[in-house]
Motif scaffolding. Structure first.
Motif, PDB file in Angstrom:
ATOM      1  N   LYS A  20      -3.894 -11.224   0.128  1.00  0.00           N
ATOM      2  CA  LYS A  20      -5.182 -10.543   0.264  1.00  0.00           C
ATOM      3  C   LYS A  20      -5.049  -9.126   0.841  1.00  0.00           C
ATOM      4  O   LYS A  20      -5.845  -8.687   1.656  1.00  0.00           O
ATOM      5  CB  LYS A  20      -6.138 -11.354   1.155  1.00  0.00           C
ATOM      6  CG  LYS A  20      -6.308 -12.811   0.747  1.00  0.00           C
ATOM      7  CD  LYS A  20      -6.905 -12.949  -0.647  1.00  0.00           C
ATOM      8  CE  LYS A  20      -7.089 -14.422  -1.023  1.00  0.00           C
ATOM      9  NZ  LYS A  20      -7.587 -14.585  -2.411  1.00  0.00           N
ATOM     10  N   GLN A  21      -4.026  -8.411   0.399  1.00  0.00           N
ATOM     11  CA  GLN A  21      -3.793  -7.047   0.846  1.00  0.00           C
ATOM     12  C   GLN A  21      -4.143  -6.059  -0.268  1.00  0.00           C
ATOM     13  O   GLN A  21      -4.421  -6.457  -1.394  1.00  0.00           O
ATOM     14  CB  GLN A  21      -2.327  -6.874   1.283  1.00  0.00           C
ATOM     15  CG  GLN A  21      -1.905  -7.784   2.427  1.00  0.00           C
ATOM     16  CD  GLN A  21      -2.701  -7.551   3.683  1.00  0.00           C
ATOM     17  OE1 GLN A  21      -2.828  -6.421   4.165  1.00  0.00           O
ATOM     18  NE2 GLN A  21      -3.264  -8.624   4.236  1.00  0.00           N
ATOM     19  N   SER A  22      -4.112  -4.779   0.043  1.00  0.00           N
ATOM     20  CA  SER A  22      -4.475  -3.758  -0.937  1.00  0.00           C
ATOM     21  C   SER A  22      -3.352  -3.552  -1.953  1.00  0.00           C
ATOM     22  O   SER A  22      -2.198  -3.920  -1.684  1.00  0.00           O
ATOM     23  CB  SER A  22      -4.768  -2.427  -0.227  1.00  0.00           C
ATOM     24  OG  SER A  22      -3.558  -1.815   0.185  1.00  0.00           O
ATOM     25  N   PRO A  23      -3.662  -2.942  -3.100  1.00  0.00           N
ATOM     26  CA  PRO A  23      -2.647  -2.749  -4.151  1.00  0.00           C
ATOM     27  C   PRO A  23      -1.718  -1.557  -3.924  1.00  0.00           C
ATOM     28  O   PRO A  23      -0.850  -1.303  -4.755  1.00  0.00           O
ATOM     29  CB  PRO A  23      -3.498  -2.516  -5.412  1.00  0.00           C
ATOM     30  CG  PRO A  23      -4.902  -2.849  -5.048  1.00  0.00           C
ATOM     31  CD  PRO A  23      -5.018  -2.621  -3.582  1.00  0.00           C
ATOM     32  N   HIS A  24      -1.891  -0.830  -2.833  1.00  0.00           N
ATOM     33  CA  HIS A  24      -1.097   0.382  -2.623  1.00  0.00           C
ATOM     34  C   HIS A  24       0.409   0.111  -2.631  1.00  0.00           C
ATOM     35  O   HIS A  24       1.178   0.785  -3.342  1.00  0.00           O
ATOM     36  CB  HIS A  24      -1.475   1.047  -1.293  1.00  0.00           C
ATOM     37  CG  HIS A  24      -2.845   1.640  -1.263  1.00  0.00           C
ATOM     38  ND1 HIS A  24      -3.987   0.872  -1.306  1.00  0.00           N
ATOM     39  CD2 HIS A  24      -3.263   2.933  -1.188  1.00  0.00           C
ATOM     40  CE1 HIS A  24      -5.046   1.659  -1.256  1.00  0.00           C
ATOM     41  NE2 HIS A  24      -4.636   2.913  -1.184  1.00  0.00           N
ATOM     42  N   ILE A  25       0.855  -0.842  -1.815  1.00  0.00           N
ATOM     43  CA  ILE A  25       2.283  -1.103  -1.677  1.00  0.00           C
ATOM     44  C   ILE A  25       2.911  -1.591  -2.982  1.00  0.00           C
ATOM     45  O   ILE A  25       3.987  -1.122  -3.364  1.00  0.00           O
ATOM     46  CB  ILE A  25       2.544  -2.102  -0.527  1.00  0.00           C
ATOM     47  CG1 ILE A  25       1.973  -1.557   0.787  1.00  0.00           C
ATOM     48  CG2 ILE A  25       4.042  -2.379  -0.379  1.00  0.00           C
ATOM     49  CD1 ILE A  25       2.490  -0.180   1.180  1.00  0.00           C
ATOM     50  N   PRO A  26       2.274  -2.529  -3.706  1.00  0.00           N
ATOM     51  CA  PRO A  26       2.841  -2.923  -5.009  1.00  0.00           C
ATOM     52  C   PRO A  26       3.013  -1.747  -5.964  1.00  0.00           C
ATOM     53  O   PRO A  26       4.009  -1.686  -6.700  1.00  0.00           O
ATOM     54  CB  PRO A  26       1.813  -3.924  -5.548  1.00  0.00           C
ATOM     55  CG  PRO A  26       1.180  -4.501  -4.336  1.00  0.00           C
ATOM     56  CD  PRO A  26       1.120  -3.372  -3.347  1.00  0.00           C
ATOM     57  N   LEU A  27       2.064  -0.824  -5.959  1.00  0.00           N
ATOM     58  CA  LEU A  27       2.196   0.357  -6.817  1.00  0.00           C
ATOM     59  C   LEU A  27       3.356   1.241  -6.364  1.00  0.00           C
ATOM     60  O   LEU A  27       4.062   1.827  -7.190  1.00  0.00           O
ATOM     61  CB  LEU A  27       0.889   1.155  -6.817  1.00  0.00           C
ATOM     62  CG  LEU A  27      -0.251   0.531  -7.633  1.00  0.00           C
ATOM     63  CD1 LEU A  27      -1.569   1.235  -7.338  1.00  0.00           C
ATOM     64  CD2 LEU A  27       0.043   0.583  -9.127  1.00  0.00           C
ATOM     65  N   LEU A  28       3.562   1.333  -5.052  1.00  0.00           N
ATOM     66  CA  LEU A  28       4.708   2.087  -4.537  1.00  0.00           C
ATOM     67  C   LEU A  28       6.019   1.407  -4.926  1.00  0.00           C
ATOM     68  O   LEU A  28       7.004   2.074  -5.256  1.00  0.00           O
ATOM     69  CB  LEU A  28       4.611   2.216  -3.019  1.00  0.00           C
ATOM     70  CG  LEU A  28       3.612   3.252  -2.490  1.00  0.00           C
ATOM     71  CD1 LEU A  28       3.495   3.165  -0.976  1.00  0.00           C
ATOM     72  CD2 LEU A  28       4.015   4.661  -2.907  1.00  0.00           C
TER      73      LEU A  28
END
Length: 478
Positions: free
Chosen positions: A29-37
């Motif tokens: 349930k975290q934001s998508p920022h890190i996966p995109l990084l």
């Protein structure tokens, strides 16, 4: 020495990003920022392994971000607009009269049609959602209608107008890149879009029946109206502010100066009509509006807007476009789309491939415009070789690219909707009916041969002549 990056590396990169995305977003349930990084890092490693220098990889990321700069500016201005209009009492006035005039049972259909009309007039889904959409969310929530349903109706209406308006940038882009007459392109889209909007209206009419019994004189709504009157100066004259912005955009005033004027007017109203101090009005532009009315729903509803509220969206856009930039400018995306074209043997499979490529580009490159630009370059020759009119391609690009951008939380459209309407893509997706039904209709038409236009012998000969001249020009330039 640079090597052509094969499609399997693009698939591996995308699978790693999506796996990380599912774990972070769906499980943790975290934001998508890190996966995109993570996806950006993997894409950069793949590019470096194929002979690109680090400086070139950096340049790819910068190019990707540059593509999103106009969207980032709009996102920032929308945050300021919402803050200024909430502080200036504009949003409160729209919600107040909306609760007075709109029937709960027909609210979803009404807000869909209203957004469709406004978006058709101004050619911008984003501006429509930031004005009519924000007020619609407030009205619907006050009636007790679930937020995802409201957001779905707003999105359907806003994207209908965006897709069909001659003022829309995506509509002009799809027509221009394929060499199709603008109005011929729009007329051809009627075949898929009109059935799509009619189905959407019917579904929302059915969904709205469950709210027909809501008593507009109930204590909840009566309390909301009373709190709005106590907390804001309500006047029908304030409705002229969103009307003026809509008229300006319809008159082809660019979105940025039109929104800027709306911000200045809202800021002025906050001071001279609502009685706020200049410091409070400035703080609202920066941090958003805050209210302590004692009514939890109203307090939550009006605690929004401001520059700070859009930083999540801006950072998401920047991160997404670094990933998309490497995929696009390293040739990784092109290699994958080239394989997709090989499977396009029939007219049906060609349209399916075009729409699939646009959806895939929306998912990987995170930008609606790229989902039109890249497939248009890849498929234009395939359509011509099959003797198909370019308006078949331009329609497929919009059916697959313009509409499906809303389904990816990391796409610029998905992050904008979340920041503006406060509903995530996973929540509103089932109710964005127009956006998923039109691509399906388009594919069905292609397989049964309905509304598919072929080139006449004269048009085909001219198209081949133009293609030969373009190839000669490109050869001379290189």
């Amino acid at each position: 020495m640079k090597k052509t990056i094969k499609a399997r590396w693009t698939i591996i990169t995308f699978l790693i990003m999506m796996t990380t995305m599912l774990i972070c977003v769906a499980v943790l349930k975290q934001s998508p920022h890190i996966p995109l990084l993570v996806g950006t890092v993997v894409a950069a490693i793949v590019a470096l392994a194929h002979g690109f220098k680090w400086r070139e990889v950096e340049e790819m990321m910068y190019k990707g971000i540059k593509l999103a700069l106009p969207a980032i500016v709009i996102i920032i201005l929308v945050g300021l607009t919402i803050g200024a209009w909430v502080g200036g009492g504009v949003v409160a006035t729209m919600i107040f009269y909306g609760l007075k005039l709109i029937s709960p049972g027909w609210f979803l259909v009404t807000i869909l049609l209203l957004c469709a009309i406004v978006s058709l007039a101004i050619g911008s889904s984003w501006s429509t959602m930031a004005t009519i959409g924000v007020a619609g969310m407030g009205i619907g929530l006050s009636m007790g209608i679930p937020a995802p349903m409201i957001a779905g109706a707003v999105i359907c209406g806003a994207y209908f107008g965006d897709k069909m308006s001659p003022l829309s940038d995506t509509t002009n882009l799809a027509a221009g890149l394929t060499g199709t007459n603008l109005f011929e392109h729009i007329r051809h889209m009627l075949y898929t879009t009109i059935p799509g909007i009619l189905i959407s209206i019917i579904v929302f009419a059915i969904l709205g029946r469950q709210f027909a019994g809501i008593d507009m004189k109930s204590e909840n709504i009566s309390t909301t109206l009373a709190v709005l009157q106590d907390s804001f100066t309500i006047s029908p004259w304030l409705l002229l502010v969103p009307l003026a912005v809509i008229v300006m955009v319809a008159k082809k005033v660019p979105a940025i100066p039109a929104l800027a004027i709306g911000i200045v007017v809202g800021f002025t109203l906050h001071i001279f009509v609502q009685g706020g101090s200049p410091a409070t009005a400035l703080n609202t532009l920066q941090e958003g509006y805050a209210i302590a009315s004692g009514n939890a729903m109203v307090d939550q509803l009006f605690q929004q807007g401001g520059l700070d509220s859009m930083m999540y969206t801006v950072s998401m856009t920047i991160v997404a476009m670094t990933f998309g930039g490497i995929l696009e400018f390293s040739g990784m995306l092109k290699s994958l789309l080239a394989i997709i074209i090989k499977f396009a043997k029939s007219t049906g499979s060609l349209v399916l491939s075009t729409i699939s490529a646009s959806i895939f580009t929306n998912a990987t490159c995170s930008e609606q415009y790229i989902s039109i630009v890249v497939p248009s370059r890849m498929f234009v020759k395939a359509y011509r070789d099959k003797g198909l009119h370019s308006k078949n391609l331009s329609r497929a690009l919009e059916d697959g690219g313009t509409l499906t951008s809303v389904f990816f939380p990391w796409n610029t459209c998905g992050v904008f909707i979340f920041a503006t309407l406060g509903v995530s893509a996973f929540e509103y997706a089932p109710y964005a009916i127009l956006n998923f039904i039109v691509p399906i209709i388009s594919i069905i038409y292609a397989y049964i041969g309905f509304a598919i236009v072929k080139l006449s012998p004269e048009e085909l000969a001219q198209a081949q002549k133009d293609a030969e001249e373009e190839e000669k020009l490109e050869a001379s330039l290189t």
